[in-house]
Design a protein around this motif. Structure first.
Motif, PDB file in Angstrom:
ATOM      1  N   GLN A   1       0.650  -1.112  -0.069  1.00 50.13           N
ATOM      2  CA  GLN A   1      -0.059  -0.006   0.052  1.00 50.13           C
ATOM      3  C   GLN A   1       0.806   1.252  -0.173  1.00 50.13           C
ATOM      4  O   GLN A   1       1.731   1.241   0.205  1.00 50.13           O
ATOM      5  N   GLY A   2       0.531   2.414  -0.574  1.00 52.83           N
ATOM      6  CA  GLY A   2       1.017   3.557  -0.381  1.00 52.83           C
ATOM      7  C   GLY A   2       2.290   3.793  -1.136  1.00 52.83           C
ATOM      8  O   GLY A   2       2.401   3.318  -2.352  1.00 52.83           O
ATOM      9  N   ILE A   3       3.519   3.757  -0.471  1.00 53.18           N
ATOM     10  CA  ILE A   3       4.787   3.844  -0.973  1.00 53.18           C
ATOM     11  C   ILE A   3       5.293   2.684  -1.708  1.00 53.18           C
ATOM     12  O   ILE A   3       5.716   2.422  -2.698  1.00 53.18           O
ATOM     13  N   ARG A   4       4.994   1.363  -0.823  1.00 53.24           N
ATOM     14  CA  ARG A   4       5.191   0.109  -1.404  1.00 53.24           C
ATOM     15  C   ARG A   4       4.756  -0.110  -2.640  1.00 53.24           C
ATOM     16  O   ARG A   4       4.906  -0.808  -3.640  1.00 53.24           O
ATOM     17  N   LEU A   5       3.229   0.163  -2.849  1.00 53.40           N
ATOM     18  CA  LEU A   5       2.727  -0.004  -3.826  1.00 53.40           C
ATOM     19  C   LEU A   5       3.093   0.697  -5.337  1.00 53.40           C
ATOM     20  O   LEU A   5       3.106   0.121  -6.317  1.00 53.40           O
ATOM     21  N   LYS A   6       3.609   1.874  -5.168  1.00 53.44           N
ATOM     22  CA  LYS A   6       4.317   2.641  -5.942  1.00 53.44           C
ATOM     23  C   LYS A   6       5.542   1.925  -6.535  1.00 53.44           C
ATOM     24  O   LYS A   6       6.059   2.065  -7.747  1.00 53.44           O
ATOM     25  N   GLU A   7       6.113   1.528  -5.693  1.00 56.11           N
ATOM     26  CA  GLU A   7       7.418   0.556  -5.857  1.00 56.11           C
ATOM     27  C   GLU A   7       7.355  -0.444  -6.469  1.00 56.11           C
ATOM     28  O   GLU A   7       7.870  -0.549  -7.425  1.00 56.11           O
ATOM     29  N   SER A   8       6.440  -1.228  -6.082  1.00 55.16           N
ATOM     30  CA  SER A   8       6.095  -2.531  -6.783  1.00 55.16           C
ATOM     31  C   SER A   8       5.577  -2.263  -8.325  1.00 55.16           C
ATOM     32  O   SER A   8       5.781  -2.908  -9.102  1.00 55.16           O
ATOM     33  N   GLY A   9       4.646  -1.073  -8.731  1.00 54.78           N
ATOM     34  CA  GLY A   9       4.447  -0.779  -9.914  1.00 54.78           C
ATOM     35  C   GLY A   9       5.586  -0.448 -10.876  1.00 54.78           C
ATOM     36  O   GLY A   9       5.673  -0.973 -11.730  1.00 54.78           O
ATOM     37  N   ALA A  10       6.534   0.240 -10.408  1.00 53.67           N
ATOM     38  CA  ALA A  10       7.710   0.596 -10.952  1.00 53.67           C
ATOM     39  C   ALA A  10       8.601  -0.649 -11.140  1.00 53.67           C
ATOM     40  O   ALA A  10       9.109  -0.879 -12.350  1.00 53.67           O
ATOM     41  N   ILE A  11       8.534  -1.493 -10.302  1.00 55.56           N
ATOM     42  CA  ILE A  11       9.522  -2.849 -10.351  1.00 55.56           C
ATOM     43  C   ILE A  11       8.823  -3.697 -11.486  1.00 55.56           C
ATOM     44  O   ILE A  11       9.643  -4.274 -12.633  1.00 55.56           O
ATOM     45  N   ASN A  12       7.445  -3.879 -11.453  1.00 56.39           N
ATOM     46  CA  ASN A  12       6.816  -4.930 -12.363  1.00 56.39           C
ATOM     47  C   ASN A  12       6.719  -4.252 -13.754  1.00 56.39           C
ATOM     48  O   ASN A  12       6.874  -4.822 -14.765  1.00 56.39           O
ATOM     49  N   LEU A  13       6.709  -3.132 -14.058  1.00 56.32           N
ATOM     50  CA  LEU A  13       6.822  -2.127 -15.316  1.00 56.32           C
ATOM     51  C   LEU A  13       8.202  -2.404 -15.860  1.00 56.32           C
ATOM     52  O   LEU A  13       8.495  -2.730 -17.084  1.00 56.32           O
ATOM     53  N   SER A  14       9.302  -2.394 -15.265  1.00 63.69           N
ATOM     54  CA  SER A  14      10.599  -2.517 -15.705  1.00 63.69           C
ATOM     55  C   SER A  14      10.657  -3.948 -16.163  1.00 63.69           C
ATOM     56  O   SER A  14      11.207  -4.325 -17.062  1.00 63.69           O
ATOM     57  N   LEU A  15      10.321  -4.979 -15.248  1.00 60.08           N
ATOM     58  CA  LEU A  15      10.554  -6.585 -15.608  1.00 60.08           C
ATOM     59  C   LEU A  15       9.384  -6.654 -16.815  1.00 60.08           C
ATOM     60  O   LEU A  15       9.803  -7.633 -17.730  1.00 60.08           O
ATOM     61  N   PHE A  16       8.494  -6.074 -16.940  1.00 57.45           N
ATOM     62  CA  PHE A  16       7.664  -6.302 -18.219  1.00 57.45           C
ATOM     63  C   PHE A  16       8.442  -5.921 -19.439  1.00 57.45           C
ATOM     64  O   PHE A  16       8.304  -6.465 -20.505  1.00 57.45           O
ATOM     65  N   THR A  17       8.920  -4.658 -19.314  1.00 58.71           N
ATOM     66  CA  THR A  17       9.768  -4.199 -20.502  1.00 58.71           C
ATOM     67  C   THR A  17      10.881  -5.216 -20.932  1.00 58.71           C
ATOM     68  O   THR A  17      11.228  -5.240 -21.858  1.00 58.71           O
ATOM     69  N   LEU A  18      11.632  -5.643 -19.472  1.00 54.61           N
ATOM     70  CA  LEU A  18      12.520  -6.647 -19.911  1.00 54.61           C
ATOM     71  C   LEU A  18      12.010  -7.782 -20.844  1.00 54.61           C
ATOM     72  O   LEU A  18      12.783  -8.285 -21.655  1.00 54.61           O
ATOM     73  N   SER A  19      10.874  -8.350 -20.486  1.00 54.74           N
ATOM     74  CA  SER A  19      10.402  -9.647 -21.224  1.00 54.74           C
ATOM     75  C   SER A  19      10.084  -9.100 -22.568  1.00 54.74           C
ATOM     76  O   SER A  19      10.033  -9.960 -23.542  1.00 54.74           O
ATOM     77  N   LYS A  20       9.714  -7.708 -22.742  1.00 55.43           N
ATOM     78  CA  LYS A  20       9.313  -7.353 -24.454  1.00 55.43           C
ATOM     79  C   LYS A  20      10.747  -7.237 -25.058  1.00 55.43           C
ATOM     80  O   LYS A  20      10.644  -7.885 -26.159  1.00 55.43           O
ATOM     81  N   VAL A  21      11.745  -6.933 -24.446  1.00 52.36           N
ATOM     82  CA  VAL A  21      13.035  -7.000 -24.987  1.00 52.36           C
ATOM     83  C   VAL A  21      13.360  -8.388 -25.501  1.00 52.36           C
ATOM     84  O   VAL A  21      13.730  -8.672 -26.563  1.00 52.36           O
ATOM     85  N   VAL A  22      13.351  -9.280 -24.586  1.00 52.50           N
ATOM     86  CA  VAL A  22      13.681 -10.691 -24.770  1.00 52.50           C
ATOM     87  C   VAL A  22      12.773 -11.239 -25.764  1.00 52.50           C
ATOM     88  O   VAL A  22      13.107 -12.061 -26.827  1.00 52.50           O
TER      89      VAL A  22
END
Length: 635
Positions: free
Chosen positions: A263-284
């Motif tokens: 929740q809160g800051i942890r939720l924002k951090e989780s969104g940034a982490i998942n977005l970068s990992l999703f971009t990593l899968s798109k690169v692969v």
């Protein structure tokens, strides 16, 4: 000045294809996290194979094969020796290498990369091995010297932060002319030994952002990248220099916020982490397609920094960490699929070598000045002036050539001499400016023409709109139209004369003169018997309801009527669900309501109490009594 030189095909740094090596490490089974006591969902089948239960069919399993599989009992030393150590010698030959840990949160990535004091992970073991290799090379090769340095950064909420300098702001990511990724302003610390590395690395690791979630007490909230740079320089001419880099990456794990409780800051951090990992899968995925299309490296700062590791020029190793509990099943399944796609990526490493341009020593320069004649001017300056004088000398005049041609040749030579590269560029610029001004003028004229047309169109539309408004006002001045009633005499229609209904004395059914034989219609669903009493049409063919339906109980025997009512009351008080449903106009829902009312309030004292049931109105109650009494008498 450093010049980049090509490496021959026979050299060690030739552009040979190098596939990304993928190792999978299975974390030990933790019983407290398995709340349902279902056991592990993954198991190893050998040093390279493993299987996971198929979520579509629990009786089947899916098998995967990778370069290395590390089981639950594998030690940190075995992981390093098998997966990481073989690629480290490349960085001493001017090539790049990369090791990064991937997997869901709580699968053991940070433990694999950092470890503990008793069980050090990949990062301390790799750096210690680099210093061992450097010491060995310095003893074998006398003409070369080595220098080692480090940089340490994290990507937190899509911001690049320097861990060696905690007060720094978001750093930019750049690319030089040789397509090497650079981070201006990133701290680079020279290292002399592993002890020196330890003194800088441990405080910097404490600056990394971590937090507690429901799945991990110390969860990494950022991606951490450690860069070890090794520069190999030749002491004597031609002063070659080779630069190798080692990237050690600890990725943050993908998170399911429904299970982590962010929740809160942890939720924002989780969104940034998942977005970068999703971009990593798109690169692969883009690299595996191989169609030569765009690879989205620039969509995330993580993929921008890993550009050299995935599809670039580095020897790459990916350690995929997975968890055996069923609570991590879909995270483990996704991680295995990502690892299977990553092992198909092909990199092309090469040697990064530069040659320093030779510099003139002061003594040699003084000798050249003396040879130039003691004038104090360099020899090359004199030669330039001599060439300039030769260029400025006029061409010789031939006696047989005409004066006009001679003048023309001299003018051409003078024009060539005056029109240098700078003058030519100025003229070209003036031509470009003139052409641009001409185009701007044409565009202005075209814009003016379009504006005139638009104004004419607006005037025409305003005139048309004004005329339509005038016409509308003219129409609305008149009173609204109404349909007038016709004053002509219309022929009066013949109206039917209805005589008032005469009420006659009701005779008993046995004494009725005209009685039609009752016909019974049995309904298959309700089993209701209807009695049809025939009566002739009177009063001009208008049908009237028979007067018998208004007071039907008066036509029945009172004893039989009372007996039927008692029978119905007995069924309501003591009948089962099936008995209640056998009554007319009582379905499954009404029967259950009757039984519920009976359990709460007790037996029905009279049939009229049935009206207290929800949904039974007075009209419905009357129909219920009539249908059931007639049905019981018909039986």
């Amino acid at each position: 000045m450093a010049l980049r030189v090509a490496v021959s095909d026979g050299a060690a740094g030739s552009r040979r294809a190098s596939r990304v090596r993928v190792a999978v490490r299975l974390r030990p089974y933790m019983e407290p996290q398995d709340e349902k006591k279902e056991g592990p969902c993954v198991r190893g089948l050998g040093p390279q194979k493993l299987e996971i239960i198929n979520w579509r069919n629990a009786t089947e399993t899916l098998q995967y094969q990778f370069d290395v599989f590390h089981g639950e009992q594998t030690t940190q030393q075995e992981v390093f020796l098998t997966s990481v150590k073989p690629i480290l010698p490349h960085i001493l030959n001017g090539q790049n290498a990369s090791v990064f840990a991937y997997g869901p949160t709580g699968a053991g990535k940070t433990h694999t990369m950092l470890g503990s004091q008793e069980q050090p992970g990949v990062i301390p073991r790799a750096v210690k091995e680099v210093f061992k290799l450097v010491d060995a090379q310095e003893k074998e090769q006398d003409g070369w010297e080595y220098s080692v340095g480090m940089s340490y950064l994290e990507i937190y909420n899509e911001k690049v932060l320097d861990l060696l300098s905690p007060g720094s702001q978001d750093l930019p990511i750049r690319e030089d002319k040789d397509r090497n990724i650079l981070i201006p302003g990133l701290t680079h610390t020279p290292l002399s030994s592993f002890t020196d590395f330890d003194t800088h690395f441990i405080p910097a690791s404490l600056n990394r952002t971590t937090a507690s979630t429901k799945l991990n007490q110390r969860s990494s909230r950022s991606h951490a990248i450690l860069l070890i740079k090794v520069v190999k320089s030749q002491r004597g001419p031609p002063h070659r220099q080779q630069t190798g880099k080692l990237y050690l990456v600890d990725l943050a794990g993908s998170e399911d916020n429904r299970r982590t409780g962010n929740q809160g800051i942890r939720l924002k951090e989780s969104g940034a982490i998942n977005l970068s990992l999703f971009t990593l899968s798109k690169v692969v995925d883009a690299l595996n397609t191989g169609a030569g299309g765009r690879v989205p490296y620039r969509d995330s700062k993580l993929t921008r920094l890993l550009q050299d590791s995935l599809g670039g020029s580095a020897h790459s190793v990916m350690i995929t960490n997975i968890a055996p509990e069923y609570i991590y099943y879909f995270d483990t399944f996704s991680a295995l699929n990502f690892a299977a796609k990553s092992k198909q990526i092909v990199n092309r490493p090469f040697v990064r070598e530069t040659v320093l341009a030779p510099t003139i020593a002061p003594g040699k320069r003084a000798r050249e000045e003396q040879e130039a004649g003691g004038s104090g001017e360099p020899h090359n300056k004199k030669s330039k002036e001599g060439k300039k004088a030769e260029r400025s000398s006029s061409p010789p005049i031939h006696p047989h050539s005409s004066p006009d041609s001679t003048v023309l040749e001299r003018l051409l030579a003078l024009e060539k001499m005056m029109m240098g590269s700078a003058e030519r560029e100025r003229l070209n610029l003036l031509k470009t400016v003139a052409q641009s001004r001409k185009e701007i003028q044409m565009l202005k004229e075209k814009q003016k023409e379009l504006e005139d047309k638009a104004s004419m169109f607006n005037k025409h539309s305003e005139t048309t709109e004004r005329e339509s408004k005038d016409a509308l006002l003219f129409k609305t001045d008149l009173p609204p139209l109404h349909r007038k009633q016709s004053t002509a005499a219309k022929p009066r229609k013949q109206q039917a004369v209805v005589t008032p209904l005469q009420v006659s004395q009701v005779q008993p059914l046995q004494q009725c003169a005209v009685v039609c034989k009752p016909s019974q219609f049995l309904d298959k669903k309700k089993k209701r018997v209807q009695t049809e009493v025939c009566e002739g049409k009177e009063n001009g063919g208008v049908d009237r309801p028979p007067s018998d339906e208004l007071n039907w109980e008066s036509h029945l025997d009172s004893a039989l009527l009372e007996q039927s009512r008692k029978k119905i009351l007995q069924t309501l008080n003591s009948g089962s669900l099936k008995d209640l449903k056998s009554l007319q106009l009582i379905g499954d829902k009404k029967a259950k309501l009757i039984m519920g009312w009976r359990e709460i309030h007790g037996d029905f004292t009279q049939l009229e109490d049935l009206r207290k049931i929800e949904g039974i109105t007075a009209k419905r109650f009357s129909s219920f009594i009539k249908a059931n009494i007639l049905s019981s008498m018909g039986k």
